[in-house]
Design a protein around this motif. Structure first.
Motif, PDB file in Angstrom:
ATOM      1  N   LEU A 234      24.672  32.259  32.899  1.00 17.17           N
ATOM      2  CA  LEU A 234      24.398  33.526  32.228  1.00 17.17           C
ATOM      3  C   LEU A 234      23.102  34.150  32.738  1.00 17.17           C
ATOM      4  N   PHE A 235      22.054  33.336  32.890  1.00 13.08           N
ATOM      5  CA  PHE A 235      20.786  33.845  33.402  1.00 13.08           C
ATOM      6  C   PHE A 235      20.955  34.378  34.835  1.00 13.08           C
ATOM      7  N   THR A 236      21.728  33.662  35.653  1.00  9.98           N
ATOM      8  CA  THR A 236      21.940  34.094  37.035  1.00  9.98           C
ATOM      9  C   THR A 236      22.687  35.417  37.092  1.00  9.98           C
ATOM     10  N   LEU A 237      23.735  35.570  36.262  1.00 11.13           N
ATOM     11  CA  LEU A 237      24.503  36.814  36.243  1.00 11.13           C
ATOM     12  C   LEU A 237      23.650  37.990  35.777  1.00 11.13           C
ATOM     13  N   ASN A 238      22.768  37.749  34.822  1.00  8.25           N
ATOM     14  CA  ASN A 238      21.875  38.823  34.368  1.00  8.25           C
ATOM     15  C   ASN A 238      20.923  39.251  35.479  1.00  8.25           C
ATOM     16  N   ASP A 239      20.434  38.280  36.270  1.00  5.82           N
ATOM     17  CA  ASP A 239      19.562  38.627  37.391  1.00  5.82           C
ATOM     18  C   ASP A 239      20.313  39.403  38.463  1.00  5.82           C
ATOM     19  N   MET A 240      21.615  39.097  38.629  1.00  2.00           N
ATOM     20  CA  MET A 240      22.429  39.776  39.645  1.00  2.00           C
ATOM     21  C   MET A 240      22.987  41.106  39.156  1.00  2.00           C
ATOM     22  N   ASN A 241      22.771  41.431  37.867  1.00  2.00           N
ATOM     23  CA  ASN A 241      23.291  42.678  37.264  1.00  2.00           C
ATOM     24  C   ASN A 241      24.813  42.778  37.396  1.00  2.00           C
ATOM     25  N   GLN A 242      25.492  41.672  37.157  1.00  2.51           N
ATOM     26  CA  GLN A 242      26.954  41.639  37.233  1.00  2.51           C
ATOM     27  C   GLN A 242      27.533  41.756  35.820  1.00  2.51           C
ATOM     28  N   PRO A 243      28.577  42.570  35.635  1.00  2.00           N
ATOM     29  CA  PRO A 243      29.192  42.711  34.301  1.00  2.00           C
ATOM     30  C   PRO A 243      30.030  41.480  33.950  1.00  2.00           C
ATOM     31  N   TYR A 244      29.991  41.097  32.688  1.00  2.00           N
ATOM     32  CA  TYR A 244      30.777  39.946  32.233  1.00  2.00           C
ATOM     33  C   TYR A 244      30.956  40.040  30.726  1.00  2.00           C
ATOM     34  N   THR A 245      31.903  39.246  30.230  1.00  2.00           N
ATOM     35  CA  THR A 245      32.125  39.092  28.791  1.00  2.00           C
ATOM     36  C   THR A 245      32.243  37.610  28.492  1.00  2.00           C
ATOM     37  N   ILE A 246      32.076  37.272  27.239  1.00  2.00           N
ATOM     38  CA  ILE A 246      32.156  35.869  26.805  1.00  2.00           C
ATOM     39  C   ILE A 246      33.302  35.759  25.821  1.00  2.00           C
ATOM     40  N   SER A 247      34.235  34.857  26.120  1.00  2.00           N
ATOM     41  CA  SER A 247      35.393  34.662  25.246  1.00  2.00           C
ATOM     42  C   SER A 247      34.997  33.880  24.001  1.00  2.00           C
ATOM     43  N   SER A 248      35.981  33.695  23.115  1.00  2.23           N
ATOM     44  CA  SER A 248      35.709  33.001  21.855  1.00  2.23           C
ATOM     45  C   SER A 248      35.315  31.546  22.060  1.00  2.23           C
TER      46      SER A 248
ATOM     47  N   LYS B   5      39.402  37.590  34.043  1.00  4.25           N
ATOM     48  CA  LYS B   5      39.590  36.271  34.624  1.00  4.25           C
ATOM     49  C   LYS B   5      38.347  35.421  34.372  1.00  4.25           C
ATOM     50  N   PRO B   6      38.538  34.126  34.136  1.00  6.37           N
ATOM     51  CA  PRO B   6      37.375  33.250  33.934  1.00  6.37           C
ATOM     52  C   PRO B   6      36.644  33.034  35.247  1.00  6.37           C
ATOM     53  N   LEU B   7      35.314  33.005  35.171  1.00  7.91           N
ATOM     54  CA  LEU B   7      34.516  32.772  36.371  1.00  7.91           C
ATOM     55  C   LEU B   7      34.551  31.296  36.754  1.00  7.91           C
ATOM     56  N   TYR B   8      34.294  30.420  35.794  1.00  9.70           N
ATOM     57  CA  TYR B   8      34.406  28.969  35.980  1.00  9.70           C
ATOM     58  C   TYR B   8      34.978  28.382  34.699  1.00  9.70           C
ATOM     59  N   LEU B   9      35.675  27.272  34.820  1.00 15.21           N
ATOM     60  CA  LEU B   9      36.233  26.555  33.674  1.00 15.21           C
ATOM     61  C   LEU B   9      35.602  25.176  33.580  1.00 15.21           C
ATOM     62  N   GLY B  10      35.439  24.714  32.358  1.00 16.25           N
ATOM     63  CA  GLY B  10      34.960  23.347  32.154  1.00 16.25           C
ATOM     64  C   GLY B  10      33.487  23.157  32.412  1.00 16.25           C
ATOM     65  N   LEU B  11      32.676  24.206  32.304  1.00 18.81           N
ATOM     66  CA  LEU B  11      31.240  24.046  32.487  1.00 18.81           C
ATOM     67  C   LEU B  11      30.598  23.498  31.222  1.00 18.81           C
ATOM     68  N   SER B  12      29.543  22.731  31.419  1.00 19.76           N
ATOM     69  CA  SER B  12      28.779  22.250  30.272  1.00 19.76           C
ATOM     70  C   SER B  12      27.976  23.395  29.665  1.00 19.76           C
ATOM     71  N   GLU B  13      27.422  23.142  28.499  1.00 18.00           N
ATOM     72  CA  GLU B  13      26.658  24.193  27.821  1.00 18.00           C
ATOM     73  C   GLU B  13      25.423  24.576  28.624  1.00 18.00           C
ATOM     74  N   GLU B  14      24.759  23.564  29.225  1.00 13.79           N
ATOM     75  CA  GLU B  14      23.574  23.859  30.030  1.00 13.79           C
ATOM     76  C   GLU B  14      23.945  24.669  31.279  1.00 13.79           C
ATOM     77  N   ALA B  15      25.030  24.249  31.959  1.00 10.18           N
ATOM     78  CA  ALA B  15      25.455  24.972  33.154  1.00 10.18           C
ATOM     79  C   ALA B  15      25.904  26.391  32.807  1.00 10.18           C
ATOM     80  N   ASN B  16      26.574  26.540  31.647  1.00  6.29           N
ATOM     81  CA  ASN B  16      27.016  27.868  31.217  1.00  6.29           C
ATOM     82  C   ASN B  16      25.816  28.783  30.954  1.00  6.29           C
TER      83      ASN B  16
END
Length: 567
Positions: A65-79, A50-61
């Motif tokens: 990513l930095f926040t998720l890495n600090d939280m040690n949460q698993p994620y993937t990036i779609s095409s 499932k997408p975490l957020y939709l319609g984010l800008s490149e800076e917000a995205n």
């Protein structure tokens, strides 16, 4: 069951009738079907992200990513660059944590995160459904926190008034059942995170209109800022006490390890160990001027080549003025007498010389600006009091046995010497990093311990040991005496038996001699004597024994020795 048995028997009969090729074809079909089902399941499972957020800008995205890495949460990036997580539950949990920690990327708010109801009904219905939607989602998101078991949210949104001063504020009350063993009720950051989650989920909500209650105790968790300051002060006090305890345990272990190796554990008593901590936060801002190093030292040489100077000249300005001639004193208007004093009028006609020179030199020096925040946990004062007992030595006699008088072990007390006390003080000072400037104090006393109960136990054990030794000695002596008596009785019985046997043998010899004498006399008289079978057998055996003894005397001697040893 009968139906299943019939099906199984039918399949078994069909399987036995099929040829090898048919069986192989059936196995291949089953394998292909299982593989197809596995592929379908895998594809469906792969598309469950499932997408975490939709319609984010490149800076917000990128920020997310930095926040998720600090939280040690698993994620993937779609095409298309969208951040995906494995399930909707995990997505909602991550969104809740982002709101609680004020880390929501870009312009996304907690209210946007909770979703928007449909707009197909009346405005009142829309508002009510929106309120229920917010309530349900807010409860769900609070319950995704690790410290919360259950959450109940009540949202009150009054009707809009015509005048602003008559408008009642929106209010939210939250009842929480906190998990056992969690520190949520004492962790201000977690409470503020729930407050922030509520404020970003309900529009036009003031922080003062939020009430968070612990359901088990009825205690209000989000108190006012003044109460929060008191809460922080108490929390800081608890942390200080914990840190103080940690310091004291550390130094206690260090002191005891140092003393136990020398004086043994039973002779050392750590009476008191108190550490005073300074938790003041001190900021130091200072400016220092140091010499300028023009030539650095070469560490490879045994002497110093360093050359420094206090300052370096960066500019110089020289001004020089020279004047030579007579002076001129201005007068007033024409026809009017001047106002120059007489003493200055005398100098008008005199010639003079005027010289003026000035030099401005600008230099630069090394400047070091230091801003330092000193550590919060600083050991300010340490006080240690230790008592060390002397040694007790047991007294022994010349045979190495413990001396006992009146049922008590004779002991001699050897007190601690002054050298030992000073050495112990030095050990303790090094163990606590002693600093006289901080007011540290170390006291070592040599007070004799009360060892009455210990000595009484040792005396009892020693008495029991000596009693056991006496009992053992008497038991051994009694056993030896019994053995001796038994041996003597055995020897006496053997002697009596030997004498009885000799007497019987002597009587047998006499009887035999008498019988032989009677036979010889009968033979001499020409009388025929009839002998019994036993007498004849005994006579033949004697003759054979006499013959064997003559032929093999050594064997007969060995046989006699064996008989005697057995007896």
């Amino acid at each position: 069951m009968d139906f299943i048995k019939k099906i199984i028997s039918k399949i078994t009969s069909l399987w036995s009738k099929w040829s090898l090729v048919q069986k192989i074809i059936l196995i291949v079909i089953v394998v292909v079907v299982i593989g197809a089902l596995s592929a379908v399941v895998g594809v469906n499972a792969g598309t469950s992200a499932k997408p975490l957020y939709l319609g984010l800008s490149e800076e917000a995205n990128q920020e997310l990513l930095f926040t998720l890495n600090d939280m040690n949460q698993p994620y993937t990036i779609s095409s298309d660059g969208t951040i995906m997580v494995e399930s909707e539950y995990l997505a909602k949990k991550i969104r809740t944590q982002l709101v609680a920690t004020n880390s929501v990327p870009g312009s996304v708010s907690g209210f946007d995160m909770l979703g928007t109801p449909s707009f197909t009904e009346t405005q009142w219905d829309k508002d009510q459904k929106l309120q229920m939607r917010v309530k349900t989602q807010l409860e769900y998101h609070i319950e995704t926190l690790d410290s919360i078991d259950d959450a109940s949210v009540t949202i009150v949104i009054p009707e809009k008034e015509l005048f602003k001063e008559n408008q009642k504020p929106n209010t939210v009350s939250v009842s929480l059942r906190i998990k056992h063993g969690s520190n949520f009720a004492s962790d201000r950051s977690q409470i503020q995170g729930v407050e922030r989650l509520i404020m970003t989920s309900v529009v036009n909500l003031n922080k003062d209109n939020i009430t968070i209650v612990d359901r088990s105790t009825g205690k209000i968790l989000n108190v006012s800022d003044e109460d929060m300051a008191e809460f922080d002060r108490l929390a800081l006090g608890n942390k200080e006490m914990d840190q103080k305890t940690k310091f004291e345990l550390k130094y206690k272990e260090s002191i005891e390890n140092a003393l136990f190796e020398i004086f043994t554990e039973d002779r050392v008593a750590l009476v008191n160990l108190d550490i005073t901590l300074n938790t003041d936060v001190v900021e130091v801002d200072k400016e220092e001027h140091t010499p300028i190093i023009t030539t650095k030292d070469n560490p490879a040489t045994g002497y110093s080549e360093e050359v420094n100077q206090e300052s370096i000249e960066i500019s110089r300005q020289i001004n020089k003025t020279e004047f030579q001639g007579s002076g001129f004193t201005p007068e007033g208007p024409a026809g009017a007498e001047g106002q120059t004093p007489p003493q200055y009028q005398e100098l008008d006609t005199m010639a003079g010389t005027y010289n003026q020179s000035s030099e401005i030199v600008n230099k630069v020096v090394n400047t070091v600006n230091t801003k330092q925040v000193k550590s919060q946990w600083k050991k300010e004062r340490t006080s240690v009091a230790v008592n060390i007992d002397g040694k007790w030595e047991k007294q022994y006699d010349k045979d190495g046995n413990v001396l006992i008088e009146n049922g008590q072990i004779v002991r001699k007390f050897i007190p601690l010497t002054k050298e030992d006390i000073l050495a112990a003080e030095e050990l303790i000072k090094h163990a606590i990093n002693y600093d006289i400037q901080n007011g540290d104090s170390v006291t070592v006393q040599a007070i004799q311990f009360d060892r009455t109960s210990e000595f009484e136990l040792e005396n009892k054990l020693e008495r029991d040991a000596q009693n056991r030794k006496k009992i053992l000695l008497f038991s051994v002596l009694g056993f030896v005496l019994i053995v001796i008596i038994f041996v003597i009785m055995r020897m006496v019985s053997k002697e009596l038996e030997r004498r009885r046997r000799l007497k019987e043998e002597e009587m047998a010899r006499q009887h035999q001699a008498m019988r032989e004498a009677a036979l010889r006399s009968a033979e001499e008289d020409g009388m025929e004597v009839e002998m019994s079978v036993e007498d004849r057998a005994r006579l033949e055996m004697q003759e054979q024994a006499i013959n064997v003894a003559r032929e093999h005397p050594e064997d007969v001697a060995q046989l006699i020795r064996t008989w005697l040893s057995e007896e």
